[in-house]
Scaffold this motif. Structure first.
Motif, PDB file in Angstrom:
ATOM      1  N   GLU A 195       0.833  -1.209   0.000  1.00 15.42           N
ATOM      2  CA  GLU A 195       0.000   0.000   0.000  1.00 15.42           C
ATOM      3  C   GLU A 195       0.866   1.258   0.000  1.00 15.42           C
ATOM      4  O   GLU A 195       0.634   2.189  -0.780  1.00 15.42           O
ATOM      5  CB  GLU A 195      -0.916   0.011   1.227  1.00 15.42           C
ATOM      6  CG  GLU A 195      -1.830   1.229   1.287  1.00 15.42           C
ATOM      7  CD  GLU A 195      -2.663   1.265   2.566  1.00 15.42           C
ATOM      8  OE1 GLU A 195      -3.532   2.154   2.656  1.00 15.42           O
ATOM      9  OE2 GLU A 195      -2.441   0.428   3.465  1.00 15.42           O
ATOM     10  N   MET A 196       1.890   1.277   0.855  1.00 15.83           N
ATOM     11  CA  MET A 196       2.762   2.449   0.925  1.00 15.83           C
ATOM     12  C   MET A 196       3.605   2.593  -0.335  1.00 15.83           C
ATOM     13  O   MET A 196       3.873   3.710  -0.794  1.00 15.83           O
ATOM     14  CB  MET A 196       3.659   2.373   2.159  1.00 15.83           C
ATOM     15  CG  MET A 196       4.576   3.582   2.323  1.00 15.83           C
ATOM     16  SD  MET A 196       3.687   5.167   2.375  1.00 15.83           S
ATOM     17  CE  MET A 196       2.909   5.032   4.006  1.00 15.83           C
ATOM     18  N   LYS A 230       1.489   4.398  -2.692  1.00 17.62           N
ATOM     19  CA  LYS A 230       1.314   5.793  -2.265  1.00 17.62           C
ATOM     20  C   LYS A 230       2.564   6.623  -2.515  1.00 17.62           C
ATOM     21  O   LYS A 230       2.484   7.831  -2.745  1.00 17.62           O
ATOM     22  CB  LYS A 230       0.974   5.849  -0.767  1.00 17.62           C
ATOM     23  CG  LYS A 230      -0.438   5.425  -0.416  1.00 17.62           C
ATOM     24  CD  LYS A 230      -0.664   5.563   1.094  1.00 17.62           C
ATOM     25  CE  LYS A 230      -2.089   5.221   1.488  1.00 17.62           C
ATOM     26  NZ  LYS A 230      -2.279   5.352   2.960  1.00 17.62           N
ATOM     27  N   ALA A 231       3.732   5.971  -2.470  1.00 20.27           N
ATOM     28  CA  ALA A 231       4.999   6.695  -2.582  1.00 20.27           C
ATOM     29  C   ALA A 231       5.232   7.290  -3.969  1.00 20.27           C
ATOM     30  O   ALA A 231       6.157   8.079  -4.156  1.00 20.27           O
ATOM     31  CB  ALA A 231       6.164   5.791  -2.194  1.00 20.27           C
ATOM     32  N   ASN A 287       0.428  15.738   3.981  1.00 20.72           N
ATOM     33  CA  ASN A 287       0.348  14.298   3.712  1.00 20.72           C
ATOM     34  C   ASN A 287       0.925  13.536   4.902  1.00 20.72           C
ATOM     35  O   ASN A 287       2.140  13.509   5.119  1.00 20.72           O
ATOM     36  CB  ASN A 287       1.117  13.962   2.428  1.00 20.72           C
ATOM     37  CG  ASN A 287       0.820  12.567   1.940  1.00 20.72           C
ATOM     38  OD1 ASN A 287       0.668  11.645   2.729  1.00 20.72           O
ATOM     39  ND2 ASN A 287       0.743  12.397   0.625  1.00 20.72           N
ATOM     40  N   ASP A 288       0.080  12.898   5.657  1.00 17.51           N
ATOM     41  CA  ASP A 288       0.498  12.205   6.884  1.00 17.51           C
ATOM     42  C   ASP A 288       1.300  10.930   6.622  1.00 17.51           C
ATOM     43  O   ASP A 288       1.884  10.363   7.553  1.00 17.51           O
ATOM     44  CB  ASP A 288      -0.729  11.845   7.735  1.00 17.51           C
ATOM     45  CG  ASP A 288      -1.435  13.080   8.286  1.00 17.51           C
ATOM     46  OD1 ASP A 288      -0.752  14.122   8.428  1.00 17.51           O
ATOM     47  OD2 ASP A 288      -2.649  12.991   8.562  1.00 17.51           O
ATOM     48  N   ASP A 289       1.343  10.479   5.378  1.00 18.14           N
ATOM     49  CA  ASP A 289       2.064   9.240   5.070  1.00 18.14           C
ATOM     50  C   ASP A 289       3.575   9.447   5.018  1.00 18.14           C
ATOM     51  O   ASP A 289       4.331   8.474   5.087  1.00 18.14           O
ATOM     52  CB  ASP A 289       1.603   8.675   3.722  1.00 18.14           C
ATOM     53  CG  ASP A 289       0.182   8.132   3.782  1.00 18.14           C
ATOM     54  OD1 ASP A 289      -0.131   7.451   4.773  1.00 18.14           O
ATOM     55  OD2 ASP A 289      -0.599   8.408   2.853  1.00 18.14           O
ATOM     56  N   PHE A 290       3.995  10.697   4.882  1.00 14.11           N
ATOM     57  CA  PHE A 290       5.409  10.968   4.662  1.00 14.11           C
ATOM     58  C   PHE A 290       5.925  12.038   5.616  1.00 14.11           C
ATOM     59  O   PHE A 290       5.198  12.971   5.973  1.00 14.11           O
ATOM     60  CB  PHE A 290       5.653  11.435   3.214  1.00 14.11           C
ATOM     61  CG  PHE A 290       5.126  10.477   2.192  1.00 14.11           C
ATOM     62  CD1 PHE A 290       5.833   9.323   1.867  1.00 14.11           C
ATOM     63  CD2 PHE A 290       3.909  10.695   1.571  1.00 14.11           C
ATOM     64  CE1 PHE A 290       5.339   8.427   0.941  1.00 14.11           C
ATOM     65  CE2 PHE A 290       3.412   9.811   0.631  1.00 14.11           C
ATOM     66  CZ  PHE A 290       4.130   8.668   0.323  1.00 14.11           C
ATOM     67  N   ALA A 322       8.982   7.099   4.888  1.00 16.65           N
ATOM     68  CA  ALA A 322       7.674   6.456   4.761  1.00 16.65           C
ATOM     69  C   ALA A 322       7.766   5.129   5.497  1.00 16.65           C
ATOM     70  O   ALA A 322       8.652   4.316   5.188  1.00 16.65           O
ATOM     71  CB  ALA A 322       7.331   6.225   3.291  1.00 16.65           C
ATOM     72  N   GLU A 323       6.910   4.920   6.477  1.00 15.71           N
ATOM     73  CA  GLU A 323       6.967   3.695   7.297  1.00 15.71           C
ATOM     74  C   GLU A 323       8.391   3.459   7.837  1.00 15.71           C
ATOM     75  O   GLU A 323       8.891   2.336   7.832  1.00 15.71           O
ATOM     76  CB  GLU A 323       6.494   2.484   6.478  1.00 15.71           C
ATOM     77  CG  GLU A 323       5.027   2.549   6.093  1.00 15.71           C
ATOM     78  CD  GLU A 323       4.564   1.346   5.279  1.00 15.71           C
ATOM     79  OE1 GLU A 323       3.348   1.072   5.291  1.00 15.71           O
ATOM     80  OE2 GLU A 323       5.399   0.687   4.627  1.00 15.71           O
TER      81      GLU A 323
END
Length: 281
Positions: A195-196, A199-200, A233-236, A269-270
């Motif tokens: 998933e990430m 998104k990346a 963007n909370d993912d990064f 990311a993660e």
């Protein structure tokens, strides 16, 4: 395909292949992907003999946890290389074979190229890179060595290394190879969830928009825009975004005609650190 583990064995293998008109080297840390394979294919097309080195170099890691987690799959790496050519020599030495008793970096003067961006956040990283690359050049004596532009700052450092140490090798830059959604191919991508990983693609999308904006806006305005995109963007988590002169890597304050600039980015990311860059003009 069996990898060669020692310098002595490698020297014997290379001498058995002589005369070699052109010897190409693709230095890697393993966990190979199609970005690496593009380098290998180019090397094979331009040389009589190619050596691919696989060595996770401890002196270029400023984070011991990152070193421990770095992906390794030698069996898969060898299969990918053999698919291109069974004539490729794979050099996969141990840490002891390269460093003997002392796992330390040599100190270099890279004329400031190592003080910005990656150098600012990864203390002594480029001394580690220089140490292993110079070692490999001495061990293998390639005519050409192939490096991807994803690590553009590293590419500049290696060119400076060759210049200052007077090493007779031609450095061949190779374009960034990307996944279908734009993420620059990297061994570290294997540590991302699927998933990430999808998104990346946002990272490259942001760089492309920054390039468009660079045509009409100041470097400061472009940087502010990128900072805002990452904040939303909370993912990064953004570590840095910088626009720099491609020759000196000096951060841009005011555009100068006939100068080439590039945008550089590093994000987490993660908990996986991802870097990318793009030519702006």
């Amino acid at each position: 395909m069996l990898p060669i583990k020692t310098k002595k064995e490698l020297d014997k293998k290379l001498r058995s292949k002589s005369p070699i008109k052109s010897l190409g080297l693709v230095p890697t840390m393993g966990a190979l992907h199609q970005g690496h394979m593009a380098l290998v294919e180019k090397a094979v097309s331009e040389n009589d003999q190619v050596v691919v080195s696989i060595f996770v170099n401890p002196t270029q890691f400023n984070n011991s946890d990152d070193l421990k987690k770095y992906p390794k799959d030698l069996k898969k790496d060898l299969a990918l290389i053999e698919n291109i050519s069974s004539e490729i020599i794979v050099f996969a030495p141990s840490v002891d074979e390269i460093y003997q008793k002392y796992i330390v970096s040599k100190k270099y003067d890279f004329h400031g190229l190592d003080k910005v961006m990656e150098g600012e956040f990864r203390d002594d990283h480029f001394n580690g890179v220089g140490t292993i690359v110079e070692q490999l050049f001495k061990i293998i004596s390639p005519d050409k060595a192939y490096f991807g532009e994803k690590d553009f700052q590293q590419l500049c450092i290696i060119k400076k290394l060759v210049e200052t140490q007077k090493i007779p090798v031609q450095i061949i830059p190779c374009p960034i190879i990307r996944e279908s959604h734009g993420l620059a191919m990297s061994s570290r991508n294997e540590r991302l969830s699927m998933e990430m990983r999808l998104k990346a693609g946002f990272i490259y999308k942001t760089l492309k928009t920054a390039k468009d904006k660079f045509g009409t806006k100041s470097a400061l305005k472009v940087k502010e825009w990128v900072d805002n995109q990452l904040l939303k963007n909370d993912d990064f988590e953004l570590e840095y975004f910088e626009i720099a002169d491609v020759e000196t890597l000096t951060p841009l304050k005011r555009k100068i005609n006939n100068r080439k600039y590039r945008a550089f980015i590093a994000v987490y990311a993660e908990e996986v650190r991802l870097i990318d860059n793009i030519a702006l003009n």
